[in-house]
Design a protein around this motif. Structure first.
Motif, PDB file in Angstrom:
ATOM      1  N   LYS A 262       4.444  22.199  -1.521  1.00  0.00           N
ATOM      2  CA  LYS A 262       3.980  23.167  -0.527  1.00  0.00           C
ATOM      3  C   LYS A 262       4.162  22.559   0.857  1.00  0.00           C
ATOM      4  O   LYS A 262       3.799  21.399   1.082  1.00  0.00           O
ATOM      5  N   GLY A 263       4.701  23.347   1.770  1.00  0.00           N
ATOM      6  CA  GLY A 263       4.825  22.925   3.152  1.00  0.00           C
ATOM      7  C   GLY A 263       6.027  22.028   3.403  1.00  0.00           C
ATOM      8  O   GLY A 263       6.791  21.703   2.499  1.00  0.00           O
TER       9      GLY A 263
ATOM     10  N   ILE B 195       0.299  20.560   3.235  1.00  0.00           N
ATOM     11  CA  ILE B 195       1.351  19.862   2.496  1.00  0.00           C
ATOM     12  C   ILE B 195       0.768  19.437   1.152  1.00  0.00           C
ATOM     13  O   ILE B 195      -0.313  18.842   1.097  1.00  0.00           O
ATOM     14  N   GLN B 196       1.479  19.744   0.076  1.00  0.00           N
ATOM     15  CA  GLN B 196       1.088  19.307  -1.261  1.00  0.00           C
ATOM     16  C   GLN B 196       2.307  18.704  -1.942  1.00  0.00           C
ATOM     17  O   GLN B 196       3.445  19.081  -1.643  1.00  0.00           O
ATOM     18  N   TYR B 197       2.060  17.778  -2.873  1.00  0.00           N
ATOM     19  CA  TYR B 197       3.159  17.113  -3.571  1.00  0.00           C
ATOM     20  C   TYR B 197       2.736  16.748  -4.982  1.00  0.00           C
ATOM     21  O   TYR B 197       1.559  16.780  -5.330  1.00  0.00           O
ATOM     22  N   SER B 198       3.729  16.399  -5.796  1.00  0.00           N
ATOM     23  CA  SER B 198       3.454  15.957  -7.167  1.00  0.00           C
ATOM     24  C   SER B 198       4.532  14.980  -7.608  1.00  0.00           C
ATOM     25  O   SER B 198       5.612  14.914  -7.016  1.00  0.00           O
TER      26      SER B 198
ATOM     27  N   LYS C 249      11.087   5.621   6.453  1.00  0.00           N
ATOM     28  CA  LYS C 249      10.831   7.007   6.868  1.00  0.00           C
ATOM     29  C   LYS C 249       9.427   7.388   6.429  1.00  0.00           C
ATOM     30  O   LYS C 249       9.136   7.446   5.240  1.00  0.00           O
ATOM     31  N   HIS C 250       8.550   7.606   7.407  1.00  0.00           N
ATOM     32  CA  HIS C 250       7.164   7.984   7.159  1.00  0.00           C
ATOM     33  C   HIS C 250       7.033   9.508   7.214  1.00  0.00           C
ATOM     34  O   HIS C 250       7.502  10.135   8.155  1.00  0.00           O
ATOM     35  N   PHE C 251       6.365  10.068   6.225  1.00  0.00           N
ATOM     36  CA  PHE C 251       6.136  11.506   6.144  1.00  0.00           C
ATOM     37  C   PHE C 251       4.655  11.770   6.372  1.00  0.00           C
ATOM     38  O   PHE C 251       3.806  11.085   5.806  1.00  0.00           O
ATOM     39  N   PHE C 252       4.357  12.776   7.193  1.00  0.00           N
ATOM     40  CA  PHE C 252       2.973  13.084   7.548  1.00  0.00           C
ATOM     41  C   PHE C 252       2.832  14.568   7.834  1.00  0.00           C
ATOM     42  O   PHE C 252       3.821  15.286   8.014  1.00  0.00           O
ATOM     43  N   CYS C 253       1.588  15.042   7.877  1.00  0.00           N
ATOM     44  CA  CYS C 253       1.303  16.436   8.222  1.00  0.00           C
ATOM     45  C   CYS C 253       1.177  16.558   9.732  1.00  0.00           C
ATOM     46  O   CYS C 253       0.351  15.867  10.339  1.00  0.00           O
ATOM     47  N   SER C 254       1.964  17.438  10.320  1.00  0.00           N
ATOM     48  CA  SER C 254       1.888  17.619  11.771  1.00  0.00           C
ATOM     49  C   SER C 254       0.635  18.389  12.173  1.00  0.00           C
ATOM     50  O   SER C 254       0.232  18.352  13.330  1.00  0.00           O
ATOM     51  N   GLY C 255      -0.015  19.063  11.230  1.00  0.00           N
ATOM     52  CA  GLY C 255      -1.234  19.801  11.532  1.00  0.00           C
ATOM     53  C   GLY C 255      -2.465  18.916  11.600  1.00  0.00           C
ATOM     54  O   GLY C 255      -3.182  18.899  12.600  1.00  0.00           O
ATOM     55  N   CYS C 256      -2.715  18.140  10.550  1.00  0.00           N
ATOM     56  CA  CYS C 256      -3.932  17.324  10.506  1.00  0.00           C
ATOM     57  C   CYS C 256      -3.667  15.836  10.714  1.00  0.00           C
ATOM     58  O   CYS C 256      -4.599  15.058  10.878  1.00  0.00           O
ATOM     59  N   GLY C 257      -2.397  15.434  10.687  1.00  0.00           N
ATOM     60  CA  GLY C 257      -2.043  14.040  10.946  1.00  0.00           C
ATOM     61  C   GLY C 257      -2.103  13.118   9.743  1.00  0.00           C
ATOM     62  O   GLY C 257      -1.864  11.916   9.873  1.00  0.00           O
TER      63      GLY C 257
ATOM     64  N   GLY D 179      -1.183  15.445  -4.943  1.00  0.00           N
ATOM     65  CA  GLY D 179      -1.902  15.092  -3.736  1.00  0.00           C
ATOM     66  C   GLY D 179      -1.603  16.069  -2.625  1.00  0.00           C
ATOM     67  O   GLY D 179      -0.791  16.984  -2.767  1.00  0.00           O
ATOM     68  N   SER D 180      -2.279  15.850  -1.502  1.00  0.00           N
ATOM     69  CA  SER D 180      -2.104  16.742  -0.358  1.00  0.00           C
ATOM     70  C   SER D 180      -2.608  16.050   0.899  1.00  0.00           C
ATOM     71  O   SER D 180      -3.252  14.999   0.842  1.00  0.00           O
TER      72      SER D 180
END
Length: 136
Positions: free
Chosen positions: A54-55, A12-15, A71-79, A5-6
């Motif tokens: 990634k990221g 940010i990408q993850y698996s 603990k919530h993880f999020f993208c600071s670029g797109c939210g 996902g991303s």
């Protein structure tokens, strides 16, 4: 199987490599606030199988009803909301299903578990066949 996902912008990408995962909806008021929706849809995977590929996500900590940290993880670029690590569930990562690739947000067409059904908005019915849990 590997699920990936991303975030919306792709920064940010993850698996996660899993045999299976638990599909869950969470209706708690923290999830409602965090996503701006009536609930979150989630894939619960073993924390040991999850990795950011990634990221670097940003984080925001919330104290849950248990008194433990969510603990919530999020993208600071797109939210985009990405995943959560709950102290109360130290062996799991809670991936937000909307970020999963290749249509996997549908979670295989079934929900295993609904959490915080006491906070479920009244216009939504229980997911058929899902275990219903009042709180955590």
């Amino acid at each position: 199987m590997t699920i990936t996902g991303s975030c919306l912008c792709g920064s940010i990408q993850y698996s996660a490599d899993v045999d299976q995962y638990t599909s869950a909806l969470c209706h708690c008021t923290d999830c409602q606030k965090w996503t701006g929706g009536a609930f979150t849809s989630n894939a619960l995977v073993p924390r040991s199988s999850f990795k950011v590929t990634k990221g670097t996500p940003s984080t925001y900590d919330v104290t849950g009803n248990s008194g433990k940290i969510n603990k919530h993880f999020f993208c600071s670029g797109c939210g985009s909301s990405l995943y959560t690590e709950l102290e109360i569930m130290p062996d799991s990562t809670v991936i937000k299903a909307g970020g999963l690739d290749n249509g996997a947000a549908k979670l295989g067409g079934k929900i295993d578990l609904e959490l915080y059904v006491k906070d479920r908005v009244p216009y939504l019915a229980a997911a058929e066949g899902a275990k219903q849990q009042e709180a955590m």
